[in-house]
Design a protein around this motif. Structure first.
Motif, PDB file in Angstrom:
ATOM      1  N   ALA A  65       0.818  -1.398   0.347  1.00 29.70           N
ATOM      2  CA  ALA A  65      -0.284  -0.483  -0.194  1.00 29.70           C
ATOM      3  C   ALA A  65       1.068   1.259   0.473  1.00 29.70           C
ATOM      4  O   ALA A  65       0.650   2.265  -0.620  1.00 29.70           O
ATOM      5  N   ALA A  66       1.810   1.169   0.687  1.00 28.09           N
ATOM      6  CA  ALA A  66       3.080   2.133   1.001  1.00 28.09           C
ATOM      7  C   ALA A  66       3.476   2.535  -0.176  1.00 28.09           C
ATOM      8  O   ALA A  66       3.265   4.052  -0.939  1.00 28.09           O
ATOM      9  N   VAL A  67       4.202   1.436  -0.913  1.00 31.08           N
ATOM     10  CA  VAL A  67       4.688   1.425  -2.672  1.00 31.08           C
ATOM     11  C   VAL A  67       3.555   2.442  -3.420  1.00 31.08           C
ATOM     12  O   VAL A  67       4.240   3.008  -4.012  1.00 31.08           O
ATOM     13  N   THR A  68       2.693   1.642  -3.556  1.00 28.84           N
ATOM     14  CA  THR A  68       2.065   2.322  -3.910  1.00 28.84           C
ATOM     15  C   THR A  68       1.271   3.345  -4.296  1.00 28.84           C
ATOM     16  O   THR A  68       1.255   4.117  -5.441  1.00 28.84           O
TER      17      THR A  68
ATOM     18  N   LEU B 149      12.937   1.909   0.135  1.00 31.42           N
ATOM     19  CA  LEU B 149      12.318   1.443  -0.966  1.00 31.42           C
ATOM     20  C   LEU B 149      12.238   3.115  -2.085  1.00 31.42           C
ATOM     21  O   LEU B 149      10.856   2.782  -2.784  1.00 31.42           O
ATOM     22  N   GLY B 150      12.396   4.282  -1.800  1.00 35.13           N
ATOM     23  CA  GLY B 150      12.018   5.377  -2.037  1.00 35.13           C
ATOM     24  C   GLY B 150      10.634   6.012  -1.251  1.00 35.13           C
ATOM     25  O   GLY B 150      10.338   6.847  -1.898  1.00 35.13           O
ATOM     26  N   ILE B 151       9.855   5.040  -0.359  1.00 38.14           N
ATOM     27  CA  ILE B 151       8.518   6.421   0.975  1.00 38.14           C
ATOM     28  C   ILE B 151       9.496   7.077   1.887  1.00 38.14           C
ATOM     29  O   ILE B 151      10.280   6.623   2.690  1.00 38.14           O
ATOM     30  N   THR B 152       8.496   8.296   1.408  1.00 35.87           N
ATOM     31  CA  THR B 152       8.589   8.775   2.199  1.00 35.87           C
ATOM     32  C   THR B 152       7.457   8.986   3.036  1.00 35.87           C
ATOM     33  O   THR B 152       6.661  10.028   1.987  1.00 35.87           O
ATOM     34  N   ALA B 153       6.800   8.786   4.298  1.00 33.20           N
ATOM     35  CA  ALA B 153       5.436   9.052   4.273  1.00 33.20           C
ATOM     36  C   ALA B 153       5.465  10.262   5.276  1.00 33.20           C
ATOM     37  O   ALA B 153       5.966  10.598   6.093  1.00 33.20           O
ATOM     38  N   ASP B 154       4.412  10.871   5.821  1.00 30.27           N
ATOM     39  CA  ASP B 154       4.005  12.348   6.298  1.00 30.27           C
ATOM     40  C   ASP B 154       3.287  11.705   8.364  1.00 30.27           C
ATOM     41  O   ASP B 154       3.495   9.974   7.566  1.00 30.27           O
TER      42      ASP B 154
END
Length: 354
Positions: free
Chosen positions: A134-137, A167-172
């Protein structure tokens, strides 16, 4: 002519017909065109005449005739036919000028070819589960939407995984904004970001998570690391690397690319896919479906190799460098640009050597 160009051409025809009082109907915000289905006529079709028939108090075929008069002969359009109750069917001009315009556009816009402003002004806040797929999508959808002008924020419904940045994900920070990401099938139990990274690396992991539609099972086995054309990720990245190898080879031979003569009939499938690229990016953003882009890149890679094998961009044997080679090289380089730009939006690297 790209599908977006064709859509604008038809929209201008509608506006002109209304301005000339030949058509009394509200001008739509946009006109939808789509690839002709198997057995259909031409390259693209539109049902805009059926859409306008009621408000105009005319039959759809009458509306289609009004629009055909104003679209026929437009640059890039070879023929306009009317089929069925009033569908407009467009056959694009396959001349060298049309090819040159497309290749010039790809060269000039580079990795941003296909980016646009269709979502300009829209604010999109994506909420996803605290789960790696879900995060990557959500991250990929955000990149696609930003490429179309949207302002995007991404939130997680829980604590972010510390391995996500790899994985290149930066979440708020966690939050509960609108627009939740739904219908994304989680990865099998135990397939965390850290486990996927250790086993597959970031590129193969992202491809494995994004290539299937969100509701389908993600294939995350060792096949993602196979160095063979049966692995779609390898095929796409190998096609990109091959385009750069052609440029290096051309430099050694003193050949520069230049979209002069038409590349030939073997190039038609690849040219059509490159022309479709902006529409694919917009559809992937609108439908929150990065898998559409991944499948499109696979199709571009297959079409590139078919073109390459049928008509080499470099001289073979005793061949002398010619304008045809320069044109084929320009097409190959455009394909490489589209592949690199698409992979970038998916968060996947496009190496120059494989």
């Amino acid at each position: 002519m790209t599908p977006a160009d064709l859509s604008m051409t038809v929209l201008r025809a509608v506006r002109r017909a209304v301005d000339e009082n030949a058509l009394r109907a509200p001008v739509p915000a946009r006109v939808r065109v789509e690839r002709t289905r198997p057995g259909g006529r031409g390259d693209y079709a539109s049902a805009v005449a059926l859409q306008l028939a009621g408000p105009a108090a005319l039959t759809a075929r009458e509306v289609a005739e009004i629009l055909r008069e104003r679209v026929a002969g437009a640059p890039g359009i070879g023929r306009v036919d009317i089929t069925g109750p009033g569908f407009l069917n467009f056959t694009l001009d396959a001349s060298a000028d049309v090819h040159r315009t497309l290749l010039d556009r790809v060269r000039d816009q580079g990795l941003r070819y296909g980016h646009g402003d269709a979502l300009d002004g829209e604010v999109l806040v994506l909420r996803h589960a605290a789960e790696v797929r879900a995060a990557v999508t959500a991250h990929a959808v955000g990149a696609l939407a930003r490429a179309q002008g949207a302002h995007v924020g991404v939130r997680c419904d829980g604590a972010a995984d510390p391995d996500w940045p790899r994985l290149g994900i930066t979440a708020d920070a966690p939050g509960q904004p609108p627009a939740p990401m739904t219908g994304i099938r989680p990865v099998p139990a135990g397939a965390t970001a850290g486990e996927l990274l250790d086993r597959l690396g970031p590129d193969a992991a992202r491809w494995g998570l994004l290539r299937p539609a969100g509701h389908d099972r993600a294939s995350l086995g060792g096949e993602l690391l196979v160095q063979g054309e049966g692995n779609p990720l390898f095929l796409v990245r190998y096609a990109h690397a091959r385009t750069h190898a052609l440029t290096r080879g051309a430099t050694l031979l003193g050949i520069t690319s230049g979209p002069g003569d038409a590349p030939g009939p073997d190039a038609s499938a690849l040219l059509a896919l490159l022309a479709d690229h902006p529409a694919v990016l917009l559809a992937a953003a609108r439908h929150r479906a990065p898998d559409r882009l991944a499948r499109h890149l696979e199709a571009v890679a297959h079409a590139f190799f078919d073109f390459h094998d049928a008509a080499s961009p470099l001289p073979v044997g005793d061949e002398k460098p010619s304008a045809a080679h320069r044109s084929r090289l320009a097409l190959a380089e455009a394909a490489g640009t589209v592949l690199a730009g698409g992979l970038s939006l998916l968060g996947i690297s496009a190496p120059l050597h494989l």
